[in-house]
Design a protein around this motif. Structure first.
Motif, mmCIF file in Angstrom:
data_model
loop_
_atom_site.group_PDB
_atom_site.id
_atom_site.type_symbol
_atom_site.label_atom_id
_atom_site.label_comp_id
_atom_site.label_asym_id
_atom_site.label_seq_id
_atom_site.Cartn_x
_atom_site.Cartn_y
_atom_site.Cartn_z
ATOM 1 N N ASN A 126 0.922 -1.263 0.029
ATOM 2 C CA ASN A 126 -0.150 -0.429 0.016
ATOM 3 C C ASN A 126 0.370 1.207 0.324
ATOM 4 O O ASN A 126 1.779 1.017 0.425
ATOM 5 C CB ASN A 126 -0.327 0.454 1.395
ATOM 6 C CG ASN A 126 -2.123 -0.719 0.848
ATOM 7 O OD1 ASN A 126 -2.647 -0.414 0.146
ATOM 8 N ND2 ASN A 126 -2.725 -1.524 2.505
ATOM 9 N N GLY A 184 -3.517 2.322 4.768
ATOM 10 C CA GLY A 184 -3.829 1.351 5.637
ATOM 11 C C GLY A 184 -5.065 1.528 5.736
ATOM 12 O O GLY A 184 -5.372 -0.461 6.138
ATOM 13 N N ALA A 185 -5.925 1.500 5.797
ATOM 14 C CA ALA A 185 -7.469 1.607 5.770
ATOM 15 C C ALA A 185 -7.622 0.441 4.680
ATOM 16 O O ALA A 185 -8.709 -0.274 4.843
ATOM 17 C CB ALA A 185 -7.846 2.551 5.152
ATOM 18 N N ARG A 198 -6.808 -2.875 5.974
ATOM 19 C CA ARG A 198 -7.936 -3.110 6.815
ATOM 20 C C ARG A 198 -9.881 -3.415 6.391
ATOM 21 O O ARG A 198 -10.222 -4.821 6.565
ATOM 22 C CB ARG A 198 -8.516 -1.654 7.964
ATOM 23 C CG ARG A 198 -8.833 -2.528 9.282
ATOM 24 C CD ARG A 198 -9.925 -1.363 9.935
ATOM 25 N NE ARG A 198 -10.008 -1.390 11.376
ATOM 26 C CZ ARG A 198 -11.218 -2.099 11.385
ATOM 27 N NH1 ARG A 198 -12.347 -2.115 9.744
ATOM 28 N NH2 ARG A 198 -11.920 -2.660 12.192
ATOM 29 N N GLU A 199 -10.443 -2.966 5.527
ATOM 30 C CA GLU A 199 -11.235 -3.304 4.591
ATOM 31 C C GLU A 199 -10.356 -4.544 4.078
ATOM 32 O O GLU A 199 -11.916 -5.991 3.867
ATOM 33 C CB GLU A 199 -11.158 -2.468 3.643
ATOM 34 C CG GLU A 199 -11.988 -1.162 4.096
ATOM 35 C CD GLU A 199 -12.096 0.027 3.409
ATOM 36 O OE1 GLU A 199 -11.965 -0.323 1.738
ATOM 37 O OE2 GLU A 199 -12.246 1.168 3.849
ATOM 38 N N SER A 243 1.765 -8.392 9.147
ATOM 39 C CA SER A 243 1.068 -7.664 8.490
ATOM 40 C C SER A 243 -0.209 -7.074 9.358
ATOM 41 O O SER A 243 -0.641 -5.910 8.749
ATOM 42 C CB SER A 243 1.022 -7.552 6.809
ATOM 43 O OG SER A 243 2.585 -8.031 6.338
ATOM 44 N N ILE A 244 -0.618 -8.322 9.772
ATOM 45 C CA ILE A 244 -2.185 -7.577 10.243
ATOM 46 C C ILE A 244 -2.229 -7.049 11.242
ATOM 47 O O ILE A 244 -3.564 -6.398 11.823
ATOM 48 C CB ILE A 244 -2.495 -9.777 10.211
ATOM 49 C CG1 ILE A 244 -3.228 -10.122 8.562
ATOM 50 C CG2 ILE A 244 -4.208 -9.431 10.647
ATOM 51 C CD1 ILE A 244 -3.497 -11.140 8.835
ATOM 52 N N TYR A 245 -0.815 -7.712 12.345
ATOM 53 C CA TYR A 245 -1.034 -6.572 13.506
ATOM 54 C C TYR A 245 -1.224 -4.948 13.305
ATOM 55 O O TYR A 245 -1.292 -4.729 14.259
ATOM 56 C CB TYR A 245 -0.068 -7.473 14.450
ATOM 57 C CG TYR A 245 -0.101 -8.909 15.213
ATOM 58 C CD1 TYR A 245 -0.615 -8.845 15.538
ATOM 59 C CD2 TYR A 245 1.352 -9.137 14.251
ATOM 60 C CE1 TYR A 245 -0.885 -10.284 16.289
ATOM 61 C CE2 TYR A 245 0.990 -11.036 14.387
ATOM 62 C CZ TYR A 245 -0.082 -10.935 15.707
ATOM 63 O OH TYR A 245 0.220 -12.635 15.811
ATOM 64 N N ALA A 246 -0.869 -4.709 12.378
ATOM 65 C CA ALA A 246 -1.124 -3.063 12.318
ATOM 66 C C ALA A 246 -2.526 -2.188 11.890
ATOM 67 O O ALA A 246 -2.235 -1.554 11.742
ATOM 68 C CB ALA A 246 -0.300 -2.846 10.684
ATOM 69 N N HIS A 247 -3.045 -3.037 12.112
ATOM 70 C CA HIS A 247 -4.466 -3.231 12.178
ATOM 71 C C HIS A 247 -5.586 -3.697 13.526
ATOM 72 O O HIS A 247 -6.371 -3.417 13.596
ATOM 73 C CB HIS A 247 -5.135 -3.488 10.267
ATOM 74 C CG HIS A 247 -4.230 -2.832 9.489
ATOM 75 N ND1 HIS A 247 -5.037 -0.992 8.897
ATOM 76 C CD2 HIS A 247 -3.276 -3.443 8.504
ATOM 77 C CE1 HIS A 247 -3.981 -1.236 8.509
ATOM 78 N NE2 HIS A 247 -3.410 -1.889 7.950
ATOM 79 N N PHE A 248 -5.175 -4.997 13.410
ATOM 80 C CA PHE A 248 -6.042 -6.152 14.175
ATOM 81 C C PHE A 248 -4.966 -6.812 15.402
ATOM 82 O O PHE A 248 -3.942 -7.539 15.150
ATOM 83 C CB PHE A 248 -6.927 -7.392 13.453
ATOM 84 C CG PHE A 248 -7.300 -6.324 12.819
ATOM 85 C CD1 PHE A 248 -9.061 -5.989 13.323
ATOM 86 C CD2 PHE A 248 -7.252 -6.036 11.222
ATOM 87 C CE1 PHE A 248 -9.853 -5.434 12.259
ATOM 88 C CE2 PHE A 248 -7.955 -5.769 10.325
ATOM 89 C CZ PHE A 248 -10.038 -5.523 11.336
ATOM 90 N N SER A 249 -5.642 -6.782 16.974
ATOM 91 C CA SER A 249 -4.543 -7.398 18.017
ATOM 92 C C SER A 249 -4.571 -8.653 17.999
ATOM 93 O O SER A 249 -3.390 -9.166 17.827
ATOM 94 C CB SER A 249 -4.894 -6.600 18.847
ATOM 95 O OG SER A 249 -6.251 -6.947 19.635
#
Length: 216
Positions: free
Chosen positions: A21, A26-27, A30-31, A65-71
């Motif tokens: 991205n 970044g949004a 997340r989507e 990479s997911i941890y930047a958006h979901f814990s």
């Protein structure tokens, strides 16, 4: 690859690497994560299909990479729940507001509820199988707030029927709870027993009129 080589490694999950991205996008990732988790749930019929690895594989990214958006994996599932509830609420509200007559609005809203449950069985099921997340400062988590808003639409609509002299209900809240319970039962039983000789779905109308104490 020889020692010291700068040749990049192949994508970890056997898929083409997802383009990185650009700044400020970044949004979008997340989507994509939420969409991927939803797709996994729909295909498997259960939220158990969602893991960090399975979501990452679905998108073509590395799991960290997911941890930047979901814990956590549970946070992803919670986002899927929130999106499903929001869509359900939107469908009910659109159906209700399309009618000036409060009874027709109530019937349309309840039909929209059942239609969502029947057409989106996996997403509907996850609404009730997923434990609530930790509450925010208001004492309610986001999904619970959204779910209550959808229920309030039903209560308010039944109140409107009473005010218009179209319902004999003396306790719209209690009658709305009974109605919601019946709608949920309609959706759940049809999903659990697809081979049962169910009558036409217009039985929903009969159920709403009876439990809402509606006079036409």
């Amino acid at each position: 690859m020889t020692k010291g080589s700068s040749t990049p490694a192949a994508p970890r999950y056997g898929q083409p690497a997802r383009p990185r991205n650009r700044r400020g996008e970044g949004a979008r990732l997340r989507e994509e994560i939420v969409r991927a988790a939803t797709a996994l749930i729909v295909r498997a019929g259960s939220e158990q299909a969602v893991t960090l690895r399975s979501v990452a594989r679905e998108i073509g990214i590395a799991a960290p990479s997911i941890y930047a958006h979901f814990s956590s994996r549970d946070a992803i599932v919670q986002a899927v729940v929130e999106e499903a509830i929001a869509q359900l609420h939107q469908s009910i509200t659109a159906a209700v507001t399309a009618h000036e007559d409060p009874v027709e609005g109530l019937l349309a809203g309840c039909a929209a509820y059942v239609e969502f449950g029947i057409s989106e069985p996996a997403r509907y099921r996850v609404l009730f199988e997923t434990p609530p997340s930790k509450p925010d400062s208001s004492g309610l988590d986001t999904a619970e707030n959204s779910g209550l808003n959808a229920f309030r639409t039903l209560v308010d609509n039944l109140h409107a029927c009473v005010s218009a002299g179209r319902s004999t209900s003396t306790d719209p809240f209690a009658d709305a709870v009974a109605l919601w319970t019946a709608l949920h039962g309609q959706v759940s039983l049809r999903a659990a027993l697809p081979d049962f000789p169910w009558p036409p779905t217009d039985t929903v109308e009969q159920m709403v009129l009876r439990l809402g104490r509606i006079t036409r």
